[in-house]
Motif scaffolding. Structure first.
Motif, PDB file in Angstrom:
ATOM      1  N   MET A  48       0.835  -1.211   0.000  1.00 18.33           N
ATOM      2  CA  MET A  48       0.000   0.000   0.000  1.00 18.33           C
ATOM      3  C   MET A  48       0.866   1.256   0.000  1.00 18.33           C
ATOM      4  SD  MET A  48      -3.412  -0.818   2.312  1.00 18.33           S
ATOM      5  CE  MET A  48      -2.804  -1.804   3.675  1.00 18.33           C
ATOM      6  N   LEU A  49       1.946   1.228   0.798  1.00 16.19           N
ATOM      7  CA  LEU A  49       2.861   2.376   0.846  1.00 16.19           C
ATOM      8  C   LEU A  49       3.560   2.574  -0.501  1.00 16.19           C
ATOM      9  CD1 LEU A  49       4.371   1.754   4.399  1.00 16.19           C
ATOM     10  CD2 LEU A  49       2.847   3.636   3.753  1.00 16.19           C
ATOM     11  N   ARG A  50       3.928   1.461  -1.143  1.00 17.46           N
ATOM     12  CA  ARG A  50       4.534   1.527  -2.478  1.00 17.46           C
ATOM     13  C   ARG A  50       3.552   2.161  -3.462  1.00 17.46           C
ATOM     14  NH1 ARG A  50       6.199  -3.619  -2.052  1.00 17.46           N
ATOM     15  NH2 ARG A  50       8.258  -3.489  -1.134  1.00 17.46           N
ATOM     16  N   ASN A  51       2.296   1.726  -3.395  1.00 15.53           N
ATOM     17  CA  ASN A  51       1.252   2.304  -4.253  1.00 15.53           C
ATOM     18  C   ASN A  51       1.090   3.804  -4.002  1.00 15.53           C
ATOM     19  OD1 ASN A  51       0.754  -0.187  -5.370  1.00 15.53           O
ATOM     20  ND2 ASN A  51      -1.036  -0.636  -4.097  1.00 15.53           N
ATOM     21  N   GLY A  52       1.434   4.233  -2.779  1.00 15.96           N
ATOM     22  CA  GLY A  52       1.372   5.657  -2.429  1.00 15.96           C
ATOM     23  C   GLY A  52       2.624   6.414  -2.816  1.00 15.96           C
ATOM     24  N   GLY A  53       3.625   5.703  -3.390  1.00 16.46           N
ATOM     25  CA  GLY A  53       4.823   6.380  -3.890  1.00 16.46           C
ATOM     26  C   GLY A  53       6.072   6.198  -3.054  1.00 16.46           C
ATOM     27  N   LEU A  54       6.011   5.373  -2.004  1.00 20.60           N
ATOM     28  CA  LEU A  54       7.182   5.180  -1.149  1.00 20.60           C
ATOM     29  C   LEU A  54       8.089   4.090  -1.719  1.00 20.60           C
ATOM     30  CD1 LEU A  54       8.316   6.124   1.699  1.00 20.60           C
ATOM     31  CD2 LEU A  54       7.368   3.985   2.562  1.00 20.60           C
ATOM     32  N   SER A  55       9.385   4.326  -1.711  1.00 18.98           N
ATOM     33  CA  SER A  55      10.312   3.302  -2.217  1.00 18.98           C
ATOM     34  C   SER A  55      11.339   2.874  -1.168  1.00 18.98           C
ATOM     35  CB  SER A  55      11.033   3.812  -3.465  1.00 18.98           C
ATOM     36  OG  SER A  55      11.644   5.056  -3.185  1.00 18.98           O
TER      37      SER A  55
END
Length: 344
Positions: A48-55
Motif C-alpha cells: 500500500m505504501l509503495r502504491n502511495g509512492g514510497l520506495s
C-alpha cells in the motif's frame, strides 16, 4: 533504523488513515514504528505504501500489539517521542450488545495511554471521529470542536464508542497525564485515494453506488474530507505546540447530499458510473427497512435522516494553517481508486 530520527508510533498500521499518516511521516524524515495485530500483514502494508509512492522502507519497522491485550505495548513505546493512536477495535459484525463495542474502545485507548505515559511519550494524537462531536444533538449552525455527542440520546454503538473512547482519553490526560500532551482529530466521512484492499466505511458508499448495489440513495447529508488531508492534519497536530489540549474537526466545511455525491460520480466517470442511481428513497421507507432489518449500516443510516451535518474547519485552518482539498476531489479520488484496484 537511524537513531537520530524522531520515532513516531502509529497504531493500527494497516488502516486507511494510518497508511497515509505513515506515508507522510516517512516523507518528512521521521522514523515510524507501526503496530499490527497480525504480523503477516507487513508485506500488504508495504505494498500500500509503495502504491502511495514510497520506495525506501529503511525507517519503517513493525511491532505486534493488539488493543484487547496488554502484550507488546511497552515494547512498542520504547524510544517513541510521539504516538498517532489511529487504531480502533474492530468487533465482530455479529455484535449484539453496545458493551461489546464500547468497552473495548475505552479499554484500548487507556491501554495505549498508560503504556505511552510509562515510556515518557511527549504527545499523543488521537484519531477520534465526527461521531464524537455531532450525534444525539440538534443544532441549527455548523458543529464545532466545542460540541460533544450526547451518548444518552445516541442509538448507534459505533458513535457511542468513539465518544466514550475520546472522553476516556481526555480524562486520562487530566488525571494522569502530567507532562504528556494530547490532541484529538475528528474526521467527517473520509474519502480519497485507495492504495489497497483496506479502506474506510465512507468509501463503501461510493463502492455501493458504482456497483449498482445502492439502487436508491438515502436523503442524507454528510461532510467529506480527503484521507491525505486527514493525515496532514494529524502531523500538524503532532508538531505544533498550539495543538496541545485541542480537538480539530477534519472537514472541508462542505456538506453534500447523497444525490450530490452520485451526481459527482456521474459527471466524472461517464459510462463507468452508469449504475449510479440519483433516485432517492423516501425517509418513511428507509426507517421501516432500518427497523425491520438486521443491517447495522442501515440502522445507522436510519438515525441520521434529516440530521444537520454541517461542520466548520475554521479552527484547523486558523490555528494550524491546514488547507484541505475539496470534497469533490476526495470523492473522485475514491472512485478512481476503487476502479484502479478493481474493487468495483
Amino acid at each position: 533504523m537511524q537513531n537520530e530520527r524522531v520515532l513516531v508510533l502509529v497504531t493500527g498500521g494497516s488502516g486507511y488513515i494510518a497508511i497515509n499518516i505513515i506515508l507522510q511521516l516517512l516523507e518528512k524524515g521521521y522514523a515510524v514504528r507501526a503496530t499490527l495485530r497480525n504480523m503477516t500483514r507487513q508485506n500488504e502494508v508495504k505494498t500500500m505504501l509503495r502504491n502511495g509512492g514510497l520506495s525506501n522502507f529503511s525507517d519503517l519497522s513493525f511491532v505486534q500489539a493488539d488493543l484487547s491485550s496488554d502484550d507488546g505495548w511497552q515494547a512498542a513505546m520504547q524510544n517513541v517521542t510521539y504516538v498517532m493512536h489511529v487504531a480502533s477495535p474492530t468487533p465482530a459484525t455479529t455484535t449484539q450488545t453496545n458493551d461489546e463495542i464500547i468497552q473495548p474502545a475505552v479499554d484500548g485507548v487507556l491501554r495505549v495511554y498508560q503504556a505511552a505515559k510509562l515510556a515518557g511519550v511527549k504527545r499523543i494524537v488521537l484519531t477520534s471521529a465526527f461521531g464524537a462531536v455531532g450525534m444525539g444533538t440538534t443544532k441549527s449552525g455548523p458543529y464545532t470542536e466545542e460540541d460533544w455527542t450526547d451518548i444518552s440520546n445516541t442509538k448507534h454503538p459505533y458513535q457511542i464508542s468513539k465518544t466514550a473512547a475520546e472522553r476516556a482519553a481526555w480524562q486520562f490526560i487530566a488525571e494522569h497525564g502530567e507532562n504528556m500532551e494530547m490532541t484529538a482529530i475528528n474526521p467527517v466521512g473520509v474519502m480519497g485515494p485507495i492504495l489497497g484492499k483496506d479502506f474506510s466505511h465512507s468509501n463503501q458508499t461510493v463502492r455501493q453506488m458504482l456497483s449498482g448495489e445502492m439502487r436508491r440513495v438515502p436523503k442524507l447529508s454528510s461532510g467529506y474530507v480527503d484521507v491525505r488531508d486527514v493525515a496532514t492534519l494529524h502531523i500538524l497536530a503532532m508538531e505544533n505546540p498550539v495543538a496541545n489540549g485541542e480537538r480539530f474537526l477534519a472537514t472541508t466545511g462542505e456538506t453534500l447530499s447523497m444525490v450530490e455525491v452520485a451526481s459527482i460520480l456521474k459527471k466524472h466517470f461517464g459510462a463507468k458510473a452508469e449504475k449510479v442511481s440519483t433516485k432517492e428513497i423516501p425517509n418513511w421507507l428507509l426507517r421501516l427497512l432500518a427497523h425491520l432489518g438486521s443491517s447495522s449500516q442501515l440502522k445507522m443510516v436510519g438515525t441520521l435522516l434529516g440530521k444537520n451535518m454541517t461542520t466548520t474547519n475554521q479552527k484547523a485552518v486558523t490555528l494550524l494553517g491546514w488547507h484541505p482539498r475539496s470534497a469533490e476531489t476526495a470523492i473522485v479520488a475514491t472512485a478512481q481508486g476503487l476502479l484502479d484496484q478493481q474493487i468495483v
